[in-house]
Structure formats: C-alpha cells, structure tokens
Design an enzyme around this catalytic site. Structure first.
Site, PDB file in Angstrom:
ATOM      1  N   GLU A 159     115.146  98.175-108.152  1.00  5.39           N
ATOM      2  CA  GLU A 159     116.130  97.900-109.166  1.00  5.39           C
ATOM      3  C   GLU A 159     116.050  99.472-110.129  1.00  5.39           C
ATOM      4  O   GLU A 159     117.167  99.667-110.653  1.00  5.39           O
ATOM      5  CB  GLU A 159     116.106  96.780-110.022  1.00  5.39           C
ATOM      6  CG  GLU A 159     116.665  95.784-109.350  1.00  5.39           C
ATOM      7  CD  GLU A 159     115.960  94.251-109.874  1.00  5.39           C
ATOM      8  OE1 GLU A 159     115.418  94.316-110.889  1.00  5.39           O
ATOM      9  OE2 GLU A 159     116.177  93.368-108.966  1.00  5.39           O
ATOM     10  N   ASN A 197     107.631  88.904-111.045  1.00  3.07           N
ATOM     11  CA  ASN A 197     108.245  89.764-111.872  1.00  3.07           C
ATOM     12  C   ASN A 197     109.450  89.159-112.512  1.00  3.07           C
ATOM     13  O   ASN A 197     110.361  88.874-112.038  1.00  3.07           O
ATOM     14  CB  ASN A 197     108.988  90.857-110.717  1.00  3.07           C
ATOM     15  CG  ASN A 197     109.766  91.939-111.264  1.00  3.07           C
ATOM     16  OD1 ASN A 197     109.622  92.166-112.450  1.00  3.07           O
ATOM     17  ND2 ASN A 197     110.377  92.451-110.597  1.00  3.07           N
ATOM     18  N   TRP A 198     109.281  89.234-113.560  1.00  4.62           N
ATOM     19  CA  TRP A 198     110.271  88.532-114.616  1.00  4.62           C
ATOM     20  C   TRP A 198     111.436  89.335-115.095  1.00  4.62           C
ATOM     21  O   TRP A 198     112.275  88.876-115.599  1.00  4.62           O
ATOM     22  CB  TRP A 198     109.381  87.930-115.974  1.00  4.62           C
ATOM     23  CG  TRP A 198     108.749  86.793-115.736  1.00  4.62           C
ATOM     24  CD1 TRP A 198     108.578  85.894-114.785  1.00  4.62           C
ATOM     25  CD2 TRP A 198     107.957  85.994-116.760  1.00  4.62           C
ATOM     26  NE1 TRP A 198     107.855  84.572-114.939  1.00  4.62           N
ATOM     27  CE2 TRP A 198     107.430  84.843-116.402  1.00  4.62           C
ATOM     28  CE3 TRP A 198     107.678  86.412-118.238  1.00  4.62           C
ATOM     29  CZ2 TRP A 198     106.434  84.157-116.954  1.00  4.62           C
ATOM     30  CZ3 TRP A 198     106.669  85.620-118.764  1.00  4.62           C
ATOM     31  CH2 TRP A 198     106.388  84.344-118.261  1.00  4.62           C
ATOM     32  N   LYS A 199     111.546  90.480-114.598  1.00  7.18           N
ATOM     33  CA  LYS A 199     112.681  91.384-114.954  1.00  7.18           C
ATOM     34  C   LYS A 199     113.058  91.238-116.301  1.00  7.18           C
ATOM     35  O   LYS A 199     112.074  91.104-117.309  1.00  7.18           O
ATOM     36  CB  LYS A 199     113.660  91.062-114.040  1.00  7.18           C
ATOM     37  CG  LYS A 199     113.501  90.975-112.399  1.00  7.18           C
ATOM     38  CD  LYS A 199     114.542  90.929-111.587  1.00  7.18           C
ATOM     39  CE  LYS A 199     113.900  90.832-110.035  1.00  7.18           C
ATOM     40  NZ  LYS A 199     114.854  91.280-109.171  1.00  7.18           N
ATOM     41  N   GLY A 204     110.648  87.502-107.501  1.00 10.54           N
ATOM     42  CA  GLY A 204     111.137  87.824-108.700  1.00 10.54           C
ATOM     43  C   GLY A 204     111.806  86.537-108.950  1.00 10.54           C
ATOM     44  O   GLY A 204     111.348  85.731-109.873  1.00 10.54           O
ATOM     45  N   GLY A 205     113.040  86.003-108.662  1.00  6.27           N
ATOM     46  CA  GLY A 205     113.948  84.871-109.125  1.00  6.27           C
ATOM     47  C   GLY A 205     112.861  83.558-109.110  1.00  6.27           C
ATOM     48  O   GLY A 205     113.040  82.832-110.219  1.00  6.27           O
ATOM     49  N   SER A 213     113.347  87.604-102.118  1.00  9.66           N
ATOM     50  CA  SER A 213     113.718  86.219-101.860  1.00  9.66           C
ATOM     51  C   SER A 213     112.513  85.195-101.419  1.00  9.66           C
ATOM     52  O   SER A 213     112.799  84.543-100.528  1.00  9.66           O
ATOM     53  CB  SER A 213     114.963  86.220-100.884  1.00  9.66           C
ATOM     54  OG  SER A 213     115.932  86.633-101.652  1.00  9.66           O
ATOM     55  N   GLU A 257     109.211  95.650-100.264  1.00 10.76           N
ATOM     56  CA  GLU A 257     110.288  94.820-100.582  1.00 10.76           C
ATOM     57  C   GLU A 257     111.626  95.347-100.247  1.00 10.76           C
ATOM     58  O   GLU A 257     112.113  96.373-100.561  1.00 10.76           O
ATOM     59  CB  GLU A 257     110.542  95.288-102.242  1.00 10.76           C
ATOM     60  CG  GLU A 257     109.339  94.334-102.984  1.00 10.76           C
ATOM     61  CD  GLU A 257     109.471  93.869-104.238  1.00 10.76           C
ATOM     62  OE1 GLU A 257     109.654  92.718-104.565  1.00 10.76           O
ATOM     63  OE2 GLU A 257     110.168  94.614-105.159  1.00 10.76           O
ATOM     64  N   HIS A 285     110.068  99.844-108.455  1.00  8.69           N
ATOM     65  CA  HIS A 285     111.042  98.650-108.063  1.00  8.69           C
ATOM     66  C   HIS A 285     112.556  99.149-107.711  1.00  8.69           C
ATOM     67  O   HIS A 285     113.002 100.248-108.213  1.00  8.69           O
ATOM     68  CB  HIS A 285     111.108  97.605-109.073  1.00  8.69           C
ATOM     69  CG  HIS A 285     111.682  96.344-108.608  1.00  8.69           C
ATOM     70  ND1 HIS A 285     113.068  96.192-108.532  1.00  8.69           N
ATOM     71  CD2 HIS A 285     111.082  95.252-108.498  1.00  8.69           C
ATOM     72  CE1 HIS A 285     113.307  95.141-108.008  1.00  8.69           C
ATOM     73  NE2 HIS A 285     111.907  94.492-108.049  1.00  8.69           N
ATOM     74  N   GLY A 333     116.955  89.228-104.469  1.00 17.37           N
ATOM     75  CA  GLY A 333     117.680  88.475-104.850  1.00 17.37           C
ATOM     76  C   GLY A 333     119.046  88.204-103.916  1.00 17.37           C
ATOM     77  O   GLY A 333     120.045  87.856-104.656  1.00 17.37           O
TER      78      GLY A 333
END
Ligand code: PEP
Length: 252
Positions: free
Chosen positions: A100, A13-15, A237-238, A216, A170, A98, A176
């Site tokens: 966010e 997930n590149w956000k 993600g990251g 994470s 999640e 998600h 994150g």
C-alpha cells in the site's frame, strides 16, 4: 546436517484502523491467548496508538510496532516520524515496503532500503514486505520481481543486520482480496527468496531469516500456510482487526 529451527512470527497489521481505547481493550483481550501460543505475536499499530498499546502490552508476550517510518534520524520533515521516535513511543519493530505504501505513496525499493537502514539503526526489528502484482504474476515474472526487490531493498545490509530483519512475502493480488495464495505458491516463493538471500549472505544466514506470508490470511487458511517448510509466520491485515479471528490465528 544441522536443521535451523526458526521461530513462528505472527504479526497483525492494523493499517489505519482503531482508536486508543479500541486498541487497549483488544490487547487486554489478546494477552491470555498470546501467553498460550508458541508463536511470537506482534501488532503493527497506527502511530497515535503506540504509547498506549505498548503500555497495555508491557507485561505480556505481545510486541508492539509501527507500520512506517522516515529514514532520517530527525530534521525538517513536516509530518514525518523517525525510528528513534518510534522506539521512544514503545515500538520494538516496524514494517517497511508494504504494497500500500509502494502503490499509494510511490515508495521505491531505494526508499525502502533507506527506511530499512534507518529502522535498523534505531534498533527496530524490521519487516520488509515484497511481492508481485497480479499483472506480474500472470506474466510469470514472480521470481524476477522478488529478486529485484530483495537485491535493491537490502542493498548494503550486512549479515549482522540481517538478524534483525523479517522478510514478508505479500503478493499484491492477495492483499485484501480474499484470494489467498495457495500454500504451494507461497512455499515456492518463500524458497526462492531464501535462495536469493543465500546467494547474497550465504546459506546459514539465509536459513535463519524468518519469512512471513501475507495476503488474505484467515483463521481457516493459516494452518495450511504455516505447514509449509519455508513459511515461518504470517502478516495479517483484515483478520487482525477482530480479536476473535486474530486469536484463532495465533493459536494455530
Ligand atoms: C496486509 O495488509 O499486510 C495484508 C496482508 O492484508 P490482508 O490480510 O487484509 O490481505
């Protein structure tokens, strides 16, 4: 007794990161690794990147998808993107719910349910994210929260539609934060989600649903998570932003 073999699905997930040229060179670099893994590999990219990313990935095993959509097919919704537009731009899947989006854009389970229906209607495989906050986790409310999120976001979804859905557990406190859930915590939550789905659609359809863990995930903790019986994939993600770390994760 039959044992269901579920595919391993690893999605980045590149956000709100990467430009078109950065995305294309990332995908070109990832293609050789994606051809050597048994996992299904996907990248959820920003809208602007979709056509170029889909083109770069077209002769590979990498699937390209989006991170959000509007539930409606079309209309006067300035700034919004529909499922039909996503498939037209080359997306084969989309993420909904998600944390966010729930937290920063006030998306509710009812809205997520509408988005899920809109996405499935447009032919998009849909990753539905659920997970408890830190406070809920500390108060021992994990199962109550997960059950409510599944019941409400999947309201009206048929067994047939379920085949095109991935559930992503999640925990919000793990996203994150470098605080990955332990494999045991993830397994317990995934098993519980599968039981909730079994009560709704029956045991066999529930056993077939791919459940990803997200929060994470890094190259050094991915293997122990994937070893768990009900952890069928990862939403990253990251660590999906770097070719080095993402290619290590998909090789596991
Ligand atoms: C995510 O954005 O879905 C996610 C899990 O992020 P991270 O891996 O950075 O925690």
């Amino acid at each position: 007794m039959s044992v269901t073999v579920r595919p391993t699905v690893i999605t980045g997930n590149w956000k709100m990161y990467k430009t078109i040229s950065e995305a294309v060179s990332f995908i070109e670099g990832l293609i050789p690794f994606a051809s050597k893994t048994h996992a299904e590999v996907g990248l959820a990219v920003p809208f602007t990147i979709l056509p170029s990313a889909a083109k770069a990935a077209q002769n590979s095993l990498i699937k390209v998808g989006a991170q959000n959509l509007n539930a409606e097919k079309e209309g006067a919704f300035t700034g919004e993107i529909s499922g039909r537009m996503l498939t037209d731009a080359g997306a084969s899947f989309v993420i909904v719910g998600h944390s966010e989006r729930r937290r920063l854009f006030h998306e509710t389970d009812a809205m997520i349910n509408k988005k899920l229906k809109g996405a499935l209607h447009a032919g998009l495989r849909t990753i539905v994210c659920i997970g408890e906050t830190l406070e809920e986790h500390q108060q021992g409310k994990v199962q109550t929260v997960l059950q409510k999120q599944i019941e409400q976001s999947f309201e009206g979804i048929t067994e047939e539609q379920l085949k095109n859905v991935i559930l992503a557990y999640e925990p919000v406190w793990a996203i994150g934060t470098n605080q990955t859930a332990t494999p045991e915590i993830a397994q317990k939550a995934h098993r519980f989600c599968r039981e909730v789905m079994a009560r709704k659609w029956g045991e066999i359809p529930a056993e077939k649903v791919v459940i990803q863990y997200g929060g994470s995930v890094k190259a050094d903790n991915a293997a122990s998570l994937l070893e768990q019986a009900d952890v069928d994939g990862l939403l990253v993600g990251g660590a999906s932003l770097s070719l080095d770390s993402f290619s290590k994760i998909i090789r596991l």
